[in-house]
Write a protein that holds these residues in place. Structure first.
Motif, PDB file in Angstrom:
ATOM      1  N   TYR A 309      41.606  35.186  41.790  1.00 20.23           N
ATOM      2  CA  TYR A 309      41.655  36.444  42.521  1.00 20.23           C
ATOM      3  C   TYR A 309      43.092  36.782  42.919  1.00 20.23           C
ATOM      4  N   PRO A 310      43.648  37.870  42.406  1.00 21.56           N
ATOM      5  CA  PRO A 310      45.034  38.250  42.745  1.00 21.56           C
ATOM      6  C   PRO A 310      45.113  38.889  44.124  1.00 21.56           C
ATOM      7  N   ILE A 311      46.337  39.009  44.626  1.00 23.00           N
ATOM      8  CA  ILE A 311      46.568  39.788  45.854  1.00 23.00           C
ATOM      9  C   ILE A 311      46.081  41.213  45.619  1.00 23.00           C
ATOM     10  N   GLY A 312      45.385  41.770  46.608  1.00 22.49           N
ATOM     11  CA  GLY A 312      44.821  43.113  46.443  1.00 22.49           C
ATOM     12  C   GLY A 312      43.348  43.103  46.090  1.00 22.49           C
ATOM     13  N   THR A 313      42.734  41.921  46.070  1.00 27.05           N
ATOM     14  CA  THR A 313      41.308  41.813  45.764  1.00 27.05           C
ATOM     15  C   THR A 313      40.481  42.395  46.914  1.00 27.05           C
ATOM     16  N   LYS A 314      39.468  43.165  46.568  1.00 31.40           N
ATOM     17  CA  LYS A 314      38.548  43.690  47.569  1.00 31.40           C
ATOM     18  C   LYS A 314      37.580  42.589  47.978  1.00 31.40           C
ATOM     19  N   VAL A 315      37.373  42.455  49.300  1.00 29.36           N
ATOM     20  CA  VAL A 315      36.548  41.361  49.797  1.00 29.36           C
ATOM     21  C   VAL A 315      35.670  41.828  50.951  1.00 29.36           C
ATOM     22  N   LYS A 316      34.618  41.061  51.171  1.00 29.19           N
ATOM     23  CA  LYS A 316      33.818  41.181  52.385  1.00 29.19           C
ATOM     24  C   LYS A 316      34.126  39.966  53.242  1.00 29.19           C
ATOM     25  N   VAL A 317      34.307  40.191  54.548  1.00 25.02           N
ATOM     26  CA  VAL A 317      34.661  39.113  55.458  1.00 25.02           C
ATOM     27  C   VAL A 317      33.561  38.965  56.507  1.00 25.02           C
ATOM     28  N   LYS A 318      33.180  37.734  56.760  1.00 24.67           N
ATOM     29  CA  LYS A 318      32.133  37.440  57.741  1.00 24.67           C
ATOM     30  C   LYS A 318      32.473  38.078  59.085  1.00 24.67           C
ATOM     31  N   LYS A 327      46.037  40.569  51.291  1.00 23.62           N
ATOM     32  CA  LYS A 327      47.465  40.908  51.177  1.00 23.62           C
ATOM     33  C   LYS A 327      48.330  39.696  50.854  1.00 23.62           C
ATOM     34  N   THR A 328      47.724  38.500  50.768  1.00 21.46           N
ATOM     35  CA  THR A 328      48.470  37.310  50.354  1.00 21.46           C
ATOM     36  C   THR A 328      47.585  36.461  49.454  1.00 21.46           C
ATOM     37  N   LYS A 329      48.193  35.469  48.846  1.00 22.11           N
ATOM     38  CA  LYS A 329      47.416  34.419  48.205  1.00 22.11           C
ATOM     39  C   LYS A 329      46.813  33.548  49.298  1.00 22.11           C
TER      40      LYS A 329
END
Length: 358
Positions: A309-318, A327-329
């Motif tokens: 997963y590169p920087i900028g990956t869309k995610v869901k956070v608990k 925004k980072t690795k």
């Protein structure tokens, strides 16, 4: 193993560099030509009372740090295994590692300091005696959501930043929790979200420079990990709007050397030396052995994430309803936590709480 430490803003004093300026006349001449004023007059006389102003402090410290390093190498011939600088001092670490020339470093610092001095109506304070988790709880419980953590100096010495009135009003809440609260004599809320107005300007300025791979590993304030050439522009830009991870950086070095690292401060003052003493007291060597299996498993988890997963990956956070963006690795912090930073948020998130959107 040996690490050289370069101090940042707050270590300046009138008279610094007095024994160095005459030893390096060529560097002084170059510095005066770039800055447009006499660095000797500023550091030794300070007749215009400018030394404590950010626009002048940072170039002065950069020059004195650089002269101190050259003088040390000239006298001893001893190079370090690692380099790390606190905030402004990171530019000295990078210059000493050959990432850019002295002159280019001074131009970068001059631009950085001018931009930072333009961010007004902010303040910073040192919170001493409680750890960052307690600080975050105090901020949350008292709705102090305009305040960011700016420096993780030691486990129990944290710097916060925010609007001046909010920093002043926060004092009572920290003192109720038995913390020592010291407002700092600075001109702005450095290493916080409030630096965002100058972020793009400085990033664009960085694009005009050519950088080289470090010939000595330099530990980044932004990631608390060694620099690589592809990270230089990104890290220096993000350095403005993110906290200085000093504790994590030193912890990384202590782990790297199994607590056998020798540290030497290069430049004026002993602020960083005192931080190191405190961090070493906080650091427990046996935790490296006890947590070795955990650390290895976390590193594998981090490697797997970063490869996929590169920087900028869309995610869901608990705990968060919105779709967020990394925004980072992912990286390993001092408590053997696999973490990642998210756009729009100053603190880190546990990688276990982050799920990529496929």
């Amino acid at each position: 193993m040996k690490t050289y430490l370069f101090p940042g803003q707050g270590s300046q004093y009138v008279g610094m560099g007095q024994l160095l300026f005459d030893k390096f006349p060529d560097i002084i001449e170059k510095s005066n030509n770039i800055l447009g004023y006499s660095i000797e007059e500023l550091c030794l006389k300070n007749s215009k009372n400018q030394l404590n102003k950010t626009e002048y402090t940072q170039p002065a410290l950069y020059i004195v740090n650089a002269l101190s390093y050259r003088d040390h190498i000239k006298n001893t011939g001893e190079y370090a295994d690692f380099l790390v600088g606190h905030s402004l001092g990171e530019y000295n670490a990078l210059e000493s590692a050959g990432v850019f020339s002295f002159e280019d470093g001074l131009r970068l610092v001059q631009k950085r300091s001018k931009l930072m001095s333009q961010v007004l109506d902010g303040a910073m304070a040192a919170v001493i005696g409680i750890n960052y988790k307690k600080i975050l709880n105090i901020l949350k419980e008292n709705n102090l959501n305009t305040i960011d953590i700016a420096n993780y100096n030691t486990l129990n010495q944290i710097i916060i930043a925010g609007p001046k009135n909010d920093i002043n009003n926060a004092q009572i809440f920290f003192e109720k929790n038995n913390a020592i609260y010291i407002p700092l004599n600075v001109s702005g809320p450095f290493h916080s979200r409030y630096m965002k107005p100058i972020y793009k300007k400085f990033n664009n300025f960085l694009l005009d420079f050519v950088f080289h791979s470090p010939n000595i590993p330099v530990i980044s304030n932004f990631e608390a990990l060694p620099y690589s050439i592809e990270k230089i522009t990104n890290n220096l830009s993000n350095h403005l709007i993110n906290p200085v991870k000093w504790f994590d950086s030193i912890y990384y070095l202590l782990n790297k050397s199994k607590n056998e690292m020798e540290f030497m401060e290069i430049g004026p003052g002993t602020v960083l030396t005192k931080f190191i003493k405190s961090i070493k007291n906080e650091y427990k060597k046996d935790c490296v052995i006890k947590d070795d299996i955990l650390e290895q498993s976390q590193e594998k988890k981090i490697e797997k994430w970063n490869n996929k997963y590169p920087i900028g990956t869309k995610v869901k956070v608990k705990g968060y309803k919105d779709i967020l963006i990394t925004k980072t690795k992912s990286m390993l912090l001092f408590e053997n936590k696999a973490v990642i930073y998210i756009e729009g948020y100053n603190g880190y998130f546990l990688l276990d709480d982050v799920q990529p959107i496929q």
